[in-house]
Each structure stands twice: as C-alpha cells, then as structure tokens.
Design an enzyme around this catalytic site. Structure first.
Site, short mmCIF file in Angstrom:
data_model
loop_
_atom_site.label_atom_id
_atom_site.label_comp_id
_atom_site.label_asym_id
_atom_site.label_seq_id
_atom_site.Cartn_x
_atom_site.Cartn_y
_atom_site.Cartn_z
N ASP A 1 1.82 2.41 -21.07
CA ASP A 1 0.45 2.97 -21.03
C ASP A 1 0.47 4.20 -20.12
O ASP A 1 -0.36 4.35 -19.24
CB ASP A 1 -0.52 1.92 -20.51
N TRP B 1 0.84 -1.19 0.00
CA TRP B 1 0.00 0.00 0.00
C TRP B 1 0.88 1.24 0.00
O TRP B 1 1.82 1.35 0.78
CB TRP B 1 -0.91 0.01 1.22
#
Length: 306
Positions: free
Chosen positions: A211, A97
C-alpha cells in the site's frame, strides 16, 4: 491522557506510562506514550488502539512490519508489542517512536529506490516462490485475502491476481450492490489477464509493502527512508511500483536508483493501470463516488486494449 492505554503499557512493558492522544482515523486511535520515572530511559512509543474485536487489524500490521524489517533492506518502526485486553475491550499496537522529517531531502529518493529494489530482489522467506502471504491482512479498511497460489511463475501470479486481488474486489463490490457494470467490467479484465503478459514478463515472487503511496513512507532526521502501515504480500514488484504512481509519484531520484539494481520490464507501463485498478476498486468500496467511476473507466480502457 488515557489510563487504559497507559495501564496496558505498564503491565506489558513495566514502569509507569503517560499516553497522550495524537489523532483518530477511521480505524483506530493513536497515541504518544511516554515512560515516566524509572522507566523513562526506555524512550517513547507510538501506539495504536482499537476495540478488542478489531485486534486482527493491528496484529496484521505488526506482522507486516516485522516481515519488512526481517528483510533487512529498509527501515520500519520496530514492533514493541501487540496485545489484546478483553477486560478493557482494547487492542494495542506499540511501536518504537521515530522522529520523522519531510521526505524531500537530497538523496532521499535515491535511497528509497535502492532500498525498495533490494527488498523486491531478495527472495522472501515464505512461499517457496509462490504468491500470497501467511495470513490475510487489510488494505486500508478492506480485508485483503492472501491465499497462496498453487505454484510460482506466471501461472501462479495469474491465479493470485485473478482470485485474491481483482476477483476478491469484484466479490466485495457485488456484495455491496455496487454497479453491475463495474463488477462485470472487472470480471472481463480478469478473463483477459494472460494478454497483459504476452510481452514475456514473468513476475518473480517479491515481498512488497502493498500500500505504498506517499502517505506511507517518510524519512528520519538523517534522511533514512522509513515505511509504515503495510499490507504485505508476496507479489509482482510491478504492482508496488504502480501503486506508487497512482496518487502521485515517487520522489526525485527514485527511478534511476531503483532501475540500477532492479531493471523494469519494458511492458510495465502497459500493466500499470491493471495493477492500479485493484486500488481504485478498494477506494470505490471505501468511498464510492468518483472512485467507482474512475475504476470503471480504467476497467473499460483495459478491456478495450485486449
């Protein structure tokens, strides 16, 4: 709370976990998984989950994040694990995280520029100067083919760009009965590819995110750039820069910092729409409508210039 995701984390990471939903995308569900009890010191995870049959999508993402991290140039979420549980019909990707902040602080763009330039300049560990990747992956929801070119240099890049990028998109569009005019337009661009490099630009083999629009970069609380959701390959770095300019623009300070380490060929502006065409074709596949019309307009403009 989802017990299936939490149970997989307990089995793979140990201890007890609580998984709370964040959001669903067209491709997966996302979770914040928090360890409890004795495992609490290990910290939370960002988790993606999908049906077991879609496990290759998450495996490819884990592979791309690992490759970018191994480059040692720019931060990515650390891959904790990627697992498939057939009994639960579930595939899970667990990432460390990260507490992200708006990617707009002072100096962020310059940091991103320097770090991305360093990534593009570093010789990839795979490919021996050729273009491609060690596995296929996904660009959004579209499978992305990455077969290695036979050689490096301009000839190898033209082979890869024609076959694995624009040609692969033309094949998929034809299979979905897209406009014959669009498919033919792409094939005409492919026929004209060598002319886009008659200014002397010889692409070097660079590891690219693949991307890199603004939704796929962020910042830590201290302003450190972070990249995620990659579609990696060894490609021409100009293709990466073109994607960054398709649906917006890089943050302030990016271009001077990037150019300081990695000069950009004068002919880049002329090739930019060529590289953007690949992503417009992908959006035409995924969403149709105006993207197909935009892709056709770009293909016709490219063809008319050559």
């Amino acid at each position: 709370m989802d017990r299936s995701v939490a149970d997989i984390l307990s089995e793979r990471c140990g201890g007890a976990w609580v998984a709370r939903p964040l959001a669903n995308s067209a491709f997966c569900a996302t979770w914040r998984a928090q360890p409890v009890g004795a495992a609490a010191s290990s910290g939370p995870l960002f988790v993606k989950s999908t049906a077991a049959a879609q496990a290759p999508v998450l495996q490819a993402e884990a592979d791309g994040l690992t490759a970018l991290a191994d480059g040692g140039c720019i931060r990515t979420p650390a891959v904790v694990g990627c697992w498939t549980d057939a009994a639960r019909d579930l595939a899970v990707l667990a990432l460390a995280w990260l507490d992200l902040a708006p990617a707009s602080g002072p100096g962020f763009g310059a940091q991103l520029g320097r770090q991305l330039a360093a990534l593009h300049l570093k010789a990839p560990a795979a490919g021996d100067g050729r273009f491609g990747w060690r596995r296929d992956n996904w660009i959004g929801g579209t499978p992305q083919r990455n077969r290695w070119s036979a050689q490096g240099g301009l000839a190898g890049w033209l082979e890869f760009l024609a076959g694995e990028r624009l040609g692969a998109m033309a094949e998929r569009l034809a299979a979905t009965r897209a406009s014959a005019q669009l498919v033919d337009g792409v094939r005409r661009v492919i026929d004209a590819l060598p002319a886009f490099f008659d200014d002397g630009h010889v692409p070097r083999a660079s590891l690219v995110h693949g991307d890199l629009w603004s939704g796929n970069w962020g910042a830590l609380r201290d302003g450190t750039p972070v990249l995620y959701d990659p579609a990696v390959s060894v490609s021409d770095a100009e293709a990466e820069l073109a994607m960054m300019e398709l649906f917006g623009h890089p943050p302030a300070g990016f271009w001077p910092a990037y150019r300081e380490l990695a000069p950009i060929h004068d002919g880049y502006a002329g090739r930019r729409p060529l590289y953007q065409l690949y992503h417009l074709l992908n959006h035409a596949l995924l969403f149709g409508g105006g993207y197909a019309a935009q892709a056709l307009a770009v293909a016709e403009a490219l063809r008319s210039r050559r």
